[in-house]
Design an enzyme around this catalytic site. Structure first.
Site, short mmCIF file in Angstrom:
data_model
loop_
_atom_site.label_atom_id
_atom_site.label_comp_id
_atom_site.label_asym_id
_atom_site.label_seq_id
_atom_site.Cartn_x
_atom_site.Cartn_y
_atom_site.Cartn_z
N ASP A 1 -4.96 24.79 24.15
CA ASP A 1 -5.69 25.68 24.06
C ASP A 1 -7.04 25.29 24.63
OD1 ASP A 1 -6.36 28.36 22.13
OD2 ASP A 1 -8.01 26.96 21.64
N HIS B 1 1.49 29.81 19.03
CA HIS B 1 0.62 29.15 19.56
C HIS B 1 0.18 27.38 19.31
CE1 HIS B 1 -3.48 28.71 21.47
NE2 HIS B 1 -4.08 28.40 20.45
#
Length: 293
Positions: free
Chosen positions: A106, A272
């Site tokens: 991320d 994610h």
């Protein structure tokens, strides 16, 4: 709780911040960087699977976790990926690692990208988890992506609007943000979740997180544009969640090939938060990519 048994904690002063983290293991150096809204604790399930093969340096980005929160500025430069990358180069040099590998999840992946551009001599190989390049993601934004990644746009609103809303109930916000994926909050241990909520309950951390996103939508894009057609030479492994937004909205490998000379990668069976959803797969693929190269 000790998330990294046997690892040594550190707090290192850089030219712009104080960076906290842990280091341990043996072998070539590998820098692990976390994403939003987490801290270095993100890696607590991956580290035991890699510490036999790498000297791991697992750090909190400036503004996150136990690292310092530099004052913000109108141009958001103190929270730019350039500033965060500079921190990490200085941390690694302090620990004796002039050249190293990186894996960033991320926001940490965005820091890794900028580090490769600004300090190419320091990076041998690198990997990103569940991101495509920032500028290219913004340029490809459509209705689906805007709805799924609403926080990209909301967190960039002028201070202190997002900060005040998060401060109204930081625990609820943190649980909501982490639980948006298909698996909900199941991937997160109780101890890790408590750690993330504790940091989210600090107004200085929340402001720094917002500044990170404000920088991403402004000065970081200016830095990207200033690079022109320059590509990263260090080989990249891009991994992303097969049940996440990157898979749904982007051709991840195609976007990275616009910015990097040599790119490989694949979707993993997760969403994610890959280091906590499928740590074994992440560790195995990193080991193969970094040690076979």
């Amino acid at each position: 709780m000790t998330f990294f048994p046997g690892f040594a904690p550190f707090r290192i002063a850089t030219s712009g911040a104080e960076i906290a983290g842990v280091t341990g293991g043996s072998g070539p150096p590998l820098l692990l960087l976390h994403g939003y809204p987490q801290s270095h604790v993100l890696w607590h399930r991956v580290a035991p699977l890699l510490q036999d093969a790498f000297t791991l340096v697992i750090a909190d980005l400036r503004g996150y976790g136990a690292s310092s929160k530099p004052p913000s500025a109108p141009d958001h430069a103190p929270h730019s990926k350039r500033a965060m990358a500079q921190d990490m180069v200085e941390v690694m040099a302090h620990l004796g690692h002039a050249r190293f590998d990186i894996c960033g999840h991320d926001r940490g992946g965005r820091v890794a990208h900028r580090l490769c551009l600004d300090h190419p001599e320091t990076v041998r190989r690198w990997s990103v988890l569940d991101i495509a390049p920032t500028r290219e993601m913004y340029r490809a934004t459509d209705e689906t992506f805007a709805h799924r990644y609403w926080h990209w746009f909301w967190l960039t609103l002028p201070a202190p609007q997002p900060e005040r809303m998060i401060a109204a109930d930081p625990q609820a916000f943190c649980r909501f943000k982490l639980g948006q994926g298909r698996a909900g909050l199941a991937p997160f241990s109780d101890a890790a979740l408590a750690e993330y909520i504790a940091h989210m309950s600090d107004p200085a951390t929340v402001h720094a997180m917002c500044e990170d996103y404000r920088a991403a939508a402004s000065i970081d894009l200016a830095h990207d544009d200033a690079d022109g057609d320059r590509k990263v030479a260090a080989p990249l492994l891009a991994l992303w969640g097969g049940h996440g937004v990157i898979e749904e909205c982007f051709d991840c490998l195609a976007l990275w090939r616009r910015r990097v000379d040599t790119v490989s990668g694949a979707a993993l069976e997760g969403g994610h938060y890959l280091p906590e959803e499928c740590p074994r797969d992440v560790a195995d693929r990193l080991r193969a990519f970094l040690l076979d190269g």
